[in-house]
Design a protein around this motif. Structure first.
Motif, PDB file in Angstrom:
ATOM      1  N   THR A 202     147.681  27.403  50.002  1.00 49.47           N
ATOM      2  CA  THR A 202     148.298  28.691  50.299  1.00 49.47           C
ATOM      3  C   THR A 202     148.852  29.292  49.015  1.00 49.47           C
ATOM      4  OG1 THR A 202     148.915  28.055  52.556  1.00 49.47           O
ATOM      5  CG2 THR A 202     150.181  29.836  51.542  1.00 49.47           C
TER       6      THR A 202
ATOM      7  N   ARG B 145     156.449  39.319  53.889  1.00 46.54           N
ATOM      8  CA  ARG B 145     157.812  39.153  54.396  1.00 46.54           C
ATOM      9  C   ARG B 145     158.740  39.886  53.440  1.00 46.54           C
ATOM     10  NH1 ARG B 145     159.939  33.209  55.836  1.00 46.54           N
ATOM     11  NH2 ARG B 145     158.599  33.619  57.635  1.00 46.54           N
TER      12      ARG B 145
ATOM     13  N   ASP C  81     162.210  31.129  49.075  1.00 44.56           N
ATOM     14  CA  ASP C  81     161.820  31.468  50.439  1.00 44.56           C
ATOM     15  C   ASP C  81     160.316  31.344  50.641  1.00 44.56           C
ATOM     16  OD1 ASP C  81     164.500  32.077  50.559  1.00 44.56           O
ATOM     17  OD2 ASP C  81     164.235  34.071  51.430  1.00 44.56           O
TER      18      ASP C  81
ATOM     19  N   ALA D 174     159.276  27.638  50.936  1.00 44.07           N
ATOM     20  CA  ALA D 174     159.678  27.135  52.250  1.00 44.07           C
ATOM     21  C   ALA D 174     158.746  27.656  53.340  1.00 44.07           C
ATOM     22  CB  ALA D 174     161.117  27.544  52.540  1.00 44.07           C
ATOM     23  N   TRP D 175     158.383  28.920  53.245  1.00 49.68           N
ATOM     24  CA  TRP D 175     157.479  29.550  54.213  1.00 49.68           C
ATOM     25  C   TRP D 175     156.112  28.874  54.204  1.00 49.68           C
ATOM     26  CZ3 TRP D 175     155.730  35.353  53.547  1.00 49.68           C
ATOM     27  CH2 TRP D 175     155.111  35.803  54.719  1.00 49.68           C
TER      28      TRP D 175
ATOM     29  N   VAL E  95     155.346  25.818  53.259  1.00 48.71           N
ATOM     30  CA  VAL E  95     155.451  24.466  53.812  1.00 48.71           C
ATOM     31  C   VAL E  95     155.561  24.526  55.334  1.00 48.71           C
ATOM     32  CG1 VAL E  95     156.922  22.414  53.919  1.00 48.71           C
ATOM     33  CG2 VAL E  95     156.386  23.449  51.704  1.00 48.71           C
ATOM     34  N   GLU E  96     156.315  25.499  55.843  1.00 54.19           N
ATOM     35  CA  GLU E  96     156.428  25.674  57.293  1.00 54.19           C
ATOM     36  C   GLU E  96     155.069  25.946  57.928  1.00 54.19           C
ATOM     37  OE1 GLU E  96     159.112  28.886  57.845  1.00 54.19           O
ATOM     38  OE2 GLU E  96     160.872  27.778  57.133  1.00 54.19           O
ATOM     39  N   ARG E  97     154.194  26.608  57.163  1.00 59.97           N
ATOM     40  CA  ARG E  97     152.869  26.951  57.680  1.00 59.97           C
ATOM     41  C   ARG E  97     151.826  25.889  57.346  1.00 59.97           C
ATOM     42  NH1 ARG E  97     152.195  31.825  59.807  1.00 59.97           N
ATOM     43  NH2 ARG E  97     149.972  31.855  59.276  1.00 59.97           N
ATOM     44  N   GLU E  98     152.326  24.689  57.049  1.00 55.80           N
ATOM     45  CA  GLU E  98     151.473  23.498  56.904  1.00 55.80           C
ATOM     46  C   GLU E  98     150.592  23.513  55.667  1.00 55.80           C
ATOM     47  OE1 GLU E  98     151.966  20.964  58.869  1.00 55.80           O
ATOM     48  OE2 GLU E  98     153.373  22.093  60.104  1.00 55.80           O
TER      49      GLU E  98
ATOM     50  N   ARG F 237     152.756  19.606  48.622  1.00 55.85           N
ATOM     51  CA  ARG F 237     153.735  19.552  49.709  1.00 55.85           C
ATOM     52  C   ARG F 237     154.638  18.329  49.561  1.00 55.85           C
ATOM     53  NH1 ARG F 237     153.638  21.403  55.075  1.00 55.85           N
ATOM     54  NH2 ARG F 237     154.878  20.153  56.519  1.00 55.85           N
TER      55      ARG F 237
ATOM     56  N   GLN G 224     158.764  18.285  49.359  1.00 60.39           N
ATOM     57  CA  GLN G 224     159.575  17.527  50.308  1.00 60.39           C
ATOM     58  C   GLN G 224     160.484  16.527  49.609  1.00 60.39           C
ATOM     59  OE1 GLN G 224     156.314  16.139  52.778  1.00 60.39           O
ATOM     60  NE2 GLN G 224     156.729  17.698  54.337  1.00 60.39           N
TER      61      GLN G 224
END
Length: 305
Positions: free
Chosen positions: A12, A65, A79, A82-83, A85-88, A173, A177
């Motif tokens: 991404t 965003r 941000d 983080a976004w 990572v949230e979206r895999e 990722r 983490q």
């Protein structure tokens, strides 16, 4: 050592932008042609030039965003990462809106399978044989500005231990983490360097891939000679940039290099604005910025917006 991303890793791109719609449009159009990308996430720092409206017209592969206020590059990358990572995302490709990766840049970066935090060379769009951000070669004090010098120093197409974030860098990722997100409170200047230092301290495998390139406008000379030419200082005519540099660089040195290096930076700043470019006002600003940082006040830059 961190885990190696799978062969079918989800990649991404995260782009941070502020009031540079024409540059953003060219970059997004380039990224839409990169087959290895799953999606492009654009963090808009409350732009007022129609950026948000333009992002709303893009397809499903480009998401935007808009933040509630301009948080600088630091909050944008905080941000955005983080976004992603949230979206895999397995790998995140980080960049500002004023860089333009060469076709094939990401494909070349993805050929490296044993790294955690790595990126391309950032070359001058007008003089592509010259680096926009000079590189200090590992194991010494030599700083190189020419692409040919970097290529001579490379081994197997890369230079380990060096990367210029956040200009087209890939981060895994697993590393995010482990070490967390960039420091949003830094606003600008030093947030990317702090993240590299944090990754390095955590044992991340870092490198620059010399035949992957991002084109970038020239930023001029990053070092003003001082002390009779024996060293340089990152002087900026921008009060905002200088305030953030003085505050954030002192904190980075204290955290990762220790108080002797931090105090040397204080002395260097005092010398520069006393003898090299005398400016009582800029010296007072430097002292205030450093004091603010040491006491954890990250609001002072707002007076220069």
């Amino acid at each position: 050592m961190y885990g190696v991303p799978p062969a079918d890793a989800r990649v991404t791109a995260v782009v941070v932008t502020f009031n540079r719609l024409s540059l953003l449009q060219g970059l997004v159009e380039r990224l839409e042609q990169v087959p290895e990308l799953a999606e492009v996430l654009v963090v808009d720092n409350a732009s007022t030039d129609g950026t948000g409206e333009w992002l709303a017209t893009r397809g499903d592969r480009v998401l935007g965003r808009t933040l509630d206020e301009n948080g600088g590059g630091a909050r944008g990358f905080h941000d955005g990462l983080a976004w992603a990572v949230e979206r895999e995302a397995d790998l995140v490709w980080l960049m500002d809106d004023d860089g333009l990766p060469d076709p094939g840049c990401l494909a070349r970066l993805l050929e490296e399978k044993d790294l955690d935090f790595w990126g391309p060379l950032v070359v001058d769009e007008a003089q592509p044989e010259r680096l926009v951000f000079p590189i200090r070669l590992p194991g010494g004090t030599r700083v190189v500005h020419e692409l040919a010098d970097v290529r001579r120093a490379a081994t197997a197409g890369r230079i380990d231990g060096i990367v210029i974030p956040f200009n087209g860098v890939l981060v895994t990722r697993e590393l995010v983490q482990r070490i967390g997100l960039p420091r949003a409170e830094y606003f600008i200047w030093g947030d990317d360097h702090e993240y590299r230092l944090r990754a390095e301290a955590a044992g991340a495998r870092i490198a620059t891939v010399v035949d992957a390139q991002v084109r970038h406008p020239s930023v001029g000379s990053l070092g003003t000679p001082m002390m009779f030419g024996r060293t340089t200082y990152n002087h900026s005519p921008s009060d905002l940039k200088h305030y953030c540099m003085a505050r954030n660089n002192l904190l980075n040195l204290r955290e990762y290099k220790g108080w002797p290096h931090a105090l040397a930076f204080v002395a260097k700043t005092a010398w520069f604005y006393t003898f090299t470019r005398p400016s009582p006002g800029r010296l007072a600003m430097s002292v205030r910025a450093m004091y603010d940082g040491l006491r954890g006040d990250f609001t002072g830059h707002r007076r220069y917006l």
